[in-house]
Design a protein around this motif. Structure first.
Motif, short mmCIF file in Angstrom:
data_model
loop_
_atom_site.label_atom_id
_atom_site.label_comp_id
_atom_site.label_asym_id
_atom_site.label_seq_id
_atom_site.Cartn_x
_atom_site.Cartn_y
_atom_site.Cartn_z
N GLN A 70 5.82 -8.64 -5.96
CA GLN A 70 5.77 -7.30 -6.54
C GLN A 70 4.58 -6.52 -6.01
OE1 GLN A 70 7.22 -5.64 -9.29
NE2 GLN A 70 8.95 -7.03 -9.50
N LYS A 102 2.40 -3.10 -6.58
CA LYS A 102 2.20 -2.00 -7.53
C LYS A 102 1.12 -1.07 -7.02
CE LYS A 102 3.82 -4.32 -11.62
NZ LYS A 102 3.53 -4.82 -12.93
N ARG A 151 -3.31 1.66 -0.26
CA ARG A 151 -3.92 0.44 -0.82
C ARG A 151 -3.25 0.19 -2.17
NH1 ARG A 151 -10.32 0.64 0.33
NH2 ARG A 151 -9.83 2.85 0.24
N PHE A 152 -2.50 -0.90 -2.20
CA PHE A 152 -1.73 -1.24 -3.38
C PHE A 152 -2.19 -2.60 -3.92
CE2 PHE A 152 1.39 1.18 -0.59
CZ PHE A 152 1.17 2.39 -1.21
N THR A 153 -1.53 -3.03 -4.98
CA THR A 153 -1.95 -4.32 -5.53
C THR A 153 -0.79 -5.32 -5.56
OG1 THR A 153 -1.44 -3.81 -7.82
CG2 THR A 153 -3.59 -3.15 -7.06
N ILE A 154 -1.16 -6.56 -5.28
CA ILE A 154 -0.26 -7.70 -5.49
C ILE A 154 -1.03 -8.65 -6.38
CG2 ILE A 154 0.89 -9.70 -4.45
CD1 ILE A 154 1.35 -8.10 -1.95
N THR A 194 -6.19 -5.92 -4.56
CA THR A 194 -5.89 -4.58 -4.08
C THR A 194 -6.28 -4.51 -2.61
OG1 THR A 194 -6.30 -3.64 -6.25
CG2 THR A 194 -6.41 -2.14 -4.38
N PHE A 195 -5.33 -4.21 -1.77
CA PHE A 195 -5.60 -4.16 -0.32
C PHE A 195 -4.52 -3.35 0.39
CE2 PHE A 195 -2.57 -7.53 1.23
CZ PHE A 195 -2.09 -7.94 0.01
N HIS A 196 -4.70 -3.20 1.71
CA HIS A 196 -3.64 -2.55 2.50
C HIS A 196 -2.50 -3.54 2.61
CE1 HIS A 196 -7.13 -0.05 3.84
NE2 HIS A 196 -6.23 0.90 3.65
N VAL A 197 -1.58 -3.46 1.70
CA VAL A 197 -0.53 -4.46 1.57
C VAL A 197 0.35 -4.50 2.82
CG1 VAL A 197 1.61 -4.90 0.31
CG2 VAL A 197 -0.50 -4.51 -0.94
N LEU A 198 0.61 -3.33 3.40
CA LEU A 198 1.48 -3.27 4.57
C LEU A 198 0.69 -3.08 5.86
CD1 LEU A 198 4.28 -1.08 2.98
CD2 LEU A 198 4.34 -3.52 3.33
N GLU A 199 -0.18 -2.07 5.90
CA GLU A 199 -0.88 -1.80 7.15
C GLU A 199 -2.14 -0.99 6.91
OE1 GLU A 199 -1.60 -2.63 9.85
OE2 GLU A 199 -1.04 -1.37 11.51
N GLU A 200 -3.18 -1.28 7.71
CA GLU A 200 -4.37 -0.45 7.68
C GLU A 200 -4.15 0.77 8.55
OE1 GLU A 200 -6.59 -3.78 9.08
OE2 GLU A 200 -5.61 -4.56 7.29
N ILE A 202 -1.58 6.67 -3.76
CA ILE A 202 -1.50 5.95 -2.49
C ILE A 202 -2.83 5.27 -2.19
CG2 ILE A 202 -1.09 6.17 0.00
CD1 ILE A 202 1.40 6.62 -1.76
N ILE A 256 2.91 6.56 3.40
CA ILE A 256 3.29 5.60 2.37
C ILE A 256 2.97 4.15 2.72
CG2 ILE A 256 5.73 5.62 3.16
CD1 ILE A 256 4.66 5.18 -0.46
N PHE A 289 5.01 -9.58 5.60
CA PHE A 289 4.07 -9.12 4.58
C PHE A 289 3.76 -10.21 3.55
CE2 PHE A 289 6.40 -5.23 5.94
CZ PHE A 289 5.36 -4.71 6.70
N ARG A 327 1.13 -12.08 5.26
CA ARG A 327 -0.08 -11.25 5.24
C ARG A 327 -0.77 -11.33 3.88
NH1 ARG A 327 -2.55 -6.79 7.59
NH2 ARG A 327 -3.22 -5.15 6.18
#
Lengths: 272, 332
Positions: free
Chosen positions: A182, A184, B236-239, B243-249, B218, B232, A158, A161
């Motif tokens: 992090q 959020k 779509r979260f933020t880093i 803001t994007f599908h941080v783990l998986e679409e 979520i 979970i 990740f 990614r």
């Protein structure tokens, strides 16, 4: 950590085999140095074993001959039990009941770390069942007590990614984030921490306020997962609390959670 | 010939699987002893005998998933699930917990034991552990391995291998993910539930349609976006500022194009995910996969996925798109 009041140190790479910050020989060297300074050293191994090369490295750790190994994948449990080498299991080995513990104990398990999602109530049930089986005193119980909890493992990286890089060409980006990335929610709520293929909790688990009770119910060891900052302060405070020494400089408790211990969602904070 | 293992969350779905060419169906009991513990789903002691009879009369095997991890309070319920399934004469038990595998091996040695994907065995050493200690006959592999890793594993495996062919995609190694319990208190391992429906809330707001899981935001959808179930790991979260599908679409796994490869490396069975889906889903997916497998064996050298298969599968896919997942290296 040589000077810190810790009894046991777990050493090794548990997340990604591509990170080679230290090689096998260097880990062993470090282990010996720590051991000569009266620390018990355990060699921790990879949590998700997929490739043949990873099995090869794992075999070297399991056969090291000097130090106990922490199994974090069932492949390690197989290698250790097959060769009748006593072992420890980490929090990513699925031990949810005393029956499982009893079987693994026969195969060489001497110490286990409870999966992070289990509660005090479950732990008490397991310890009571072990007592009924007459093996409670033969197994050491360790609880992950402080730090970002390891929540999940994936084939996907990740961190790569997040940088739009394929895993095969990740440039070891994760090394740039010693405390992870992090994650959020869109409302700025802290959710997760990314560490390569590993997803950890966004908040830090902290059972500092539960230490007395943990001792009472039979927890033998508490685990503190290090960060780049504040770890020594946390270690000192935990040590003083366990030893009943007055703590004049306690660490600042911030962004911590303890839901799992109370049988609630892990992210919940300040439960009593 | 590669075996087709299809999901049935209820009797109508089981009938669809049987009648559309499944070699085996897999089911679970109406409680937390299985990894699809959803309201209104699964079988009880009353309708299970009829379901088994229906399948067996038509030459279809029945596997029962008892693949969650019992805690001290639940131990006897898991034991009972094993005993009930064994006494009813099912064809295999699919299990993950070491204590339960051991119980089944001792109490019902004649019963076929499969290691569930929740057992998270991703190497042949791990498979050896379950084979040597509990005599498992088959293992379902987690969806984290590439095709070449599966192929290598197959050459060394002491047991038959079953792999996922189609359905919702777990991004994490199955059986080793606590994301759901971190947010909701319930996880696949403890409760047989991931991102449980009772924790889900939808809300129309000026910013868009919001999906929440135990109050955690979520995702948020514009009017022109398709809203998906707030699992979970698919939010779509933020880093930082992104803001994007941080783990998986939201996407489904589909391996129909690599069926010949899976056969050549010696995979024994293809599993279709989706006991929580409708009988229509089971019907559609079973039918397409039956055609694909038959088509392949009729002329292995000239196998070519048919456009109408993809069209049919895309209609029932999560997010209306499919991927080869970890089987394909670039995805990793």
């Amino acid at each position: 950590m040589i000077e810190a009041p810790v009894d046991i140190i777990y050493l090794g790479e548990t997340v990604c085999s591509k990170r080679r910050s230290l090689g096998f020989e260097q880990w062993l060297e470090l282990a010996k140095t720590l051991a000569s300074n009266k620390k018990e050293v355990v060699l921790s191994t990879l949590s998700l074993i997929e490739a043949e090369s990873e099995l090869k490295t794992l075999r070297r750790y399991c056969d090291n001959g000097d130090f106990t190994v922490e199994a974090n994948d069932m492949a390690a449990v197989q290698l250790l039990s097959e060769n009748k080498i006593p072992f420890t299991t980490g929090p990513t080995i699925n031990i949810y009941n005393a029956q499982t513990l009893a079987i693994m104990h026969k195969q060489g398990l001497q110490r286990w770390v409870m999966p992070v999602e289990l509660s005090k109530k479950t732990l008490m049930g397991i310890l009571s069942d072990l007592d009924d089986m007459g093996i409670k005193d033969k197994i050491e119980t360790e609880v992950f007590s402080y730090g970002h909890m390891p929540l999940a493992l994936s084939a996907r990286c990740f961190t790569a990614r997040a940088h739009n890089l394929p895993k095969d060409q990740c440039d070891l980006k994760c090394i740039d984030y010693p405390d992870g990335l992090q994650v959020k929610s869109q409302e700025d709520q802290s959710l997760f921490t990314l560490n390569g293929i590993q997803t950890l909790s966004g908040l830090r688990y902290d059972l500092y306020n539960e230490l007395e009770e943990m001792q009472e119910i039979g927890v033998d060891i508490v685990r503190i997962s290090p960060r780049s900052k504040q770890t020594l302060e946390v270690v000192n405070s935990y040590y003083k609390k366990i030893q009943n020494i007055e703590d004049t400089e306690p660490y600042t408790i911030k962004d911590n959670c303890n839901g799992y211990w109370h049988g609630e969602p892990g992210m919940l904070q300040n439960l009593l | 010939m590669i075996e087709l293992v299809c999901p049935a969350g209820n009797f109508p779905a089981l009938k669809e699987a049987v009648n559309n060419g499944a070699d085996a169906v897999y089911i679970g009991f109406k409680d937390d002893t299985n990894a699809r513990h959803f309201a209104g789903l699964n079988f009880n002691e009353k309708n299970l005998p009829k379901a088994i009879e229906y399948a067996h009369q038509r030459g279809t095997k029945v596997f029962v998933a008892i693949n969650t991890y019992p805690q001290p309070d639940g131990w006897s319920r898991w034991q009972k699930a094993v005993d009930t399934a064994a006494d009813l004469g099912v064809d295999a038990l699919i299990m993950a917990d070491i204590g339960i595998l051991d119980y089944a091996a001792n109490k019902h040695p004649q019963m076929n034991r499969h290691l569930s994907v929740q057992g998270s065995a991703t190497s042949y050493e791990s498979l050896k552990y379950y084979q040597q200690n509990f005599g498992i006959k088959r293992a379902v592999l987690p969806r984290v391995l590439s095709v070449s890793q599966v192929a290598h594993l197959a050459t060394q495996s002491p047991v038959e291998l079953e792999v996922f062919g189609f359905g919702s995609l777990c991004i994490m190694a199955e059986g080793r993910c606590h994301l759901s319990s971190y947010v909701t208190g319930e996880s696949p391992n403890t409760c047989g539930a991931c991102s449980p429906a009772k924790s889900v809330r939808w809300e129309k707001t000026p910013q868009g349609l919001e999906s929440r899981l135990n109050n955690v935001l979520i995702d948020r959808y514009d009017d022109n976006e398709n809203a998906g179930y707030p699992t979970i790991c698919k939010g779509r979260f933020t880093i930082g500022k992104n803001t994007f599908h941080v783990l998986e679409e939201p996407t489904s796994l589909n391996t129909i194009e690599i069926l010949p490869e899976l056969d050549k490396i010696g995979i024994k069975a293809i599993k279709i995910e989706g006991r929580q889906r409708s009988p229509a889903y089971t019907q559609q997916v079973t039918q397409v996969w039956r055609q694909a497998i038959d088509h392949y064996y009729a002329d292995p050298d000239n196998y070519k996925p048919q456009p109408q298969w993809s069209a049919a599968l895309n209609k029932v896919s999560e997010g209306s798109q499919t991927t080869l997942g970890a089987y394909s290296r670039p995805w990793q």
